[in-house]
Design an enzyme around this catalytic site. Structure first.
Site, mmCIF file in Angstrom:
data_model
loop_
_atom_site.group_PDB
_atom_site.id
_atom_site.type_symbol
_atom_site.label_atom_id
_atom_site.label_comp_id
_atom_site.label_asym_id
_atom_site.label_seq_id
_atom_site.Cartn_x
_atom_site.Cartn_y
_atom_site.Cartn_z
ATOM 1 N N VAL A 29 0.842 -1.195 0.000
ATOM 2 C CA VAL A 29 0.000 0.000 0.000
ATOM 3 C C VAL A 29 0.878 1.246 0.000
ATOM 4 O O VAL A 29 1.604 1.507 0.961
ATOM 5 C CB VAL A 29 -0.944 0.025 1.222
ATOM 6 C CG1 VAL A 29 -1.844 1.259 1.162
ATOM 7 C CG2 VAL A 29 -1.771 -1.243 1.282
ATOM 8 N N ASN A 44 1.087 5.640 -0.988
ATOM 9 C CA ASN A 44 0.249 6.821 -0.778
ATOM 10 C C ASN A 44 -0.750 7.045 -1.903
ATOM 11 O O ASN A 44 -1.843 7.565 -1.673
ATOM 12 C CB ASN A 44 1.139 8.056 -0.629
ATOM 13 C CG ASN A 44 1.863 8.091 0.695
ATOM 14 O OD1 ASN A 44 1.251 8.249 1.738
ATOM 15 N ND2 ASN A 44 3.175 7.915 0.657
ATOM 16 N N THR A 45 -0.385 6.663 -3.116
ATOM 17 C CA THR A 45 -1.253 6.888 -4.275
ATOM 18 C C THR A 45 -1.939 5.618 -4.739
ATOM 19 O O THR A 45 -3.139 5.603 -5.000
ATOM 20 C CB THR A 45 -0.441 7.482 -5.439
ATOM 21 O OG1 THR A 45 0.226 8.667 -4.993
ATOM 22 C CG2 THR A 45 -1.352 7.838 -6.607
ATOM 23 N N TYR A 73 20.238 3.278 10.094
ATOM 24 C CA TYR A 73 19.562 4.559 10.301
ATOM 25 C C TYR A 73 19.705 4.965 11.770
ATOM 26 O O TYR A 73 19.786 4.104 12.651
ATOM 27 C CB TYR A 73 18.082 4.382 9.967
ATOM 28 C CG TYR A 73 17.518 5.344 8.940
ATOM 29 C CD1 TYR A 73 18.154 5.566 7.729
ATOM 30 C CD2 TYR A 73 16.315 6.004 9.180
ATOM 31 C CE1 TYR A 73 17.613 6.421 6.783
ATOM 32 C CE2 TYR A 73 15.762 6.860 8.241
ATOM 33 C CZ TYR A 73 16.416 7.068 7.039
ATOM 34 O OH TYR A 73 15.888 7.914 6.105
ATOM 35 N N GLY A 100 10.745 3.511 6.048
ATOM 36 C CA GLY A 100 9.447 3.070 5.543
ATOM 37 C C GLY A 100 9.425 1.591 5.213
ATOM 38 O O GLY A 100 10.437 1.012 4.793
ATOM 39 N N ALA A 101 8.258 0.981 5.386
ATOM 40 C CA ALA A 101 8.112 -0.447 5.120
ATOM 41 C C ALA A 101 8.487 -0.789 3.686
ATOM 42 O O ALA A 101 9.103 -1.827 3.418
ATOM 43 C CB ALA A 101 6.672 -0.875 5.411
ATOM 44 N N ASP A 102 8.124 0.087 2.736
ATOM 45 C CA ASP A 102 8.428 -0.185 1.335
ATOM 46 C C ASP A 102 9.931 -0.212 1.087
ATOM 47 O O ASP A 102 10.434 -1.031 0.301
ATOM 48 C CB ASP A 102 7.751 0.846 0.433
ATOM 49 C CG ASP A 102 8.055 2.290 0.830
ATOM 50 O OD1 ASP A 102 8.489 2.533 1.971
ATOM 51 O OD2 ASP A 102 7.840 3.189 -0.009
ATOM 52 N N THR A 134 3.363 24.627 -24.600
ATOM 53 C CA THR A 134 3.416 24.564 -23.135
ATOM 54 C C THR A 134 3.468 23.133 -22.619
ATOM 55 O O THR A 134 4.262 22.811 -21.729
ATOM 56 C CB THR A 134 2.201 25.293 -22.529
ATOM 57 O OG1 THR A 134 2.225 26.656 -22.939
ATOM 58 C CG2 THR A 134 2.228 25.237 -21.006
#
Length: 262
Positions: A7, A9-10, A100, A107-109, A184
């Site tokens: 899962v 964010n998007t 770290y 993050g898990a990912d 553009t």
């Protein structure tokens, strides 16, 4: 059969593994407002489309960077699969030595990608994941997770142009016909694409210089292929790196539980 769920964010990416091979995968929008029943019905339809059912799944593992969604997903797994899912987080055995300052911040990912990357490609290694945020992770020759870099994702950058500049439109992220845009849209496409290629090449170069190593560079995430086609620093594109890592973590933890007789 093992059901894996990543899962972001998007988007959320789902997959089923059978005898170690990814049999099928799906991508859906991450929705913080869906209930366990709505997720259950959605997953049921996806499985049935492949001739599968909840009963075919013998184990589940979930990785999420969106905490509010976890309750609904765990409830969905228990209600419809009749399985308590393994969740990537505190307590899970990764075999990863994280350097770290606060390992819980990783993050898990990023953990899942590192596990898969080390297993599939060795070390030292740089993993670039093009998600909502673009993350760069460095694993040294001793297979220690040393840290990395986090930048706004490609889509965030494009949306920022659209939302903050009144006359700029929302654009599709694709390769323009030339670097110098003639309108553009093509000018924005060029700026986003080649700006990101420059970012990737610059950050990877600096990471290598600081590490005094020549690590292999692995890219994953939705736009990894597009960026890799324009860059000379990416060695491998693995679109299913995270799903593979989830399966590896499931197997590792299931085997440890079996050895303990749990």
């Amino acid at each position: 059969m093992i059901f894996v769920l990543d899962v972001g964010n998007t988007n959320a990416v789902l997959g089923v593994f059978e005898e170690g091979e990814l049999r099928q995968h799906w991508r859906m929008e991450t929705d913080r407002h869906k209930t366990e029943d709505e997720y259950g019905m959605l997953v049921k339809q996806l499985l049935e489309h492949e001739g599968l059912s909840f009963e075919d799944v013998k184990g589940i593992i979930v990785s999420s960077v969106v905490p509010p969604i976890m309750f609904a997903l765990e409830r969905m797994c228990e209600k419809y699969f009749k399985i308590k899912p393994l969740v990537v987080g505190p307590g899970i055995k990764t075999g990863l030595n994280i350097k770290y300052e606060n390992p819980r911040e990783v993050g898990a990912d990023r953990i899942v990608n590192a596990v898969a990357g080390i297993h599939l490609y060795g070390s030292p290694l740089i993993i670039v994941d093009f998600g909502t945020a673009t993350t760069y992770c460095y694993i040294n020759e001793e297979k220690h997770y040393m840290g990395g870099v986090i930048t706004p994702g490609i889509m965030i950058s494009a949306e920022a142009l659209y939302s903050r500049a009144a006359k700029l439109p929302r654009i599709e992220i694709t390769k323009p016909s030339s670097v110098v845009g003639k309108n553009t849209v093509s000018a924005m496409q060029s700026g986003i694409l080649y700006g990101y290629v420059g970012q990737v090449e610059g950050i990877v170069k600096r990471m290598k210089e600081e590490a005094k190593q020549e690590p292999k560079v692995i890219a994953t995430g939705g736009l990894a292929k597009l960026i890799s086609e324009e860059s000379n620093v990416i060695d491998v594109v693995d679109p299913f790196l995270t799903l593979k890592g989830l399966y590896m973590l499931y197997e590792r933890n299931a085997n440890l539980q079996h050895e303990k007789g749990e």
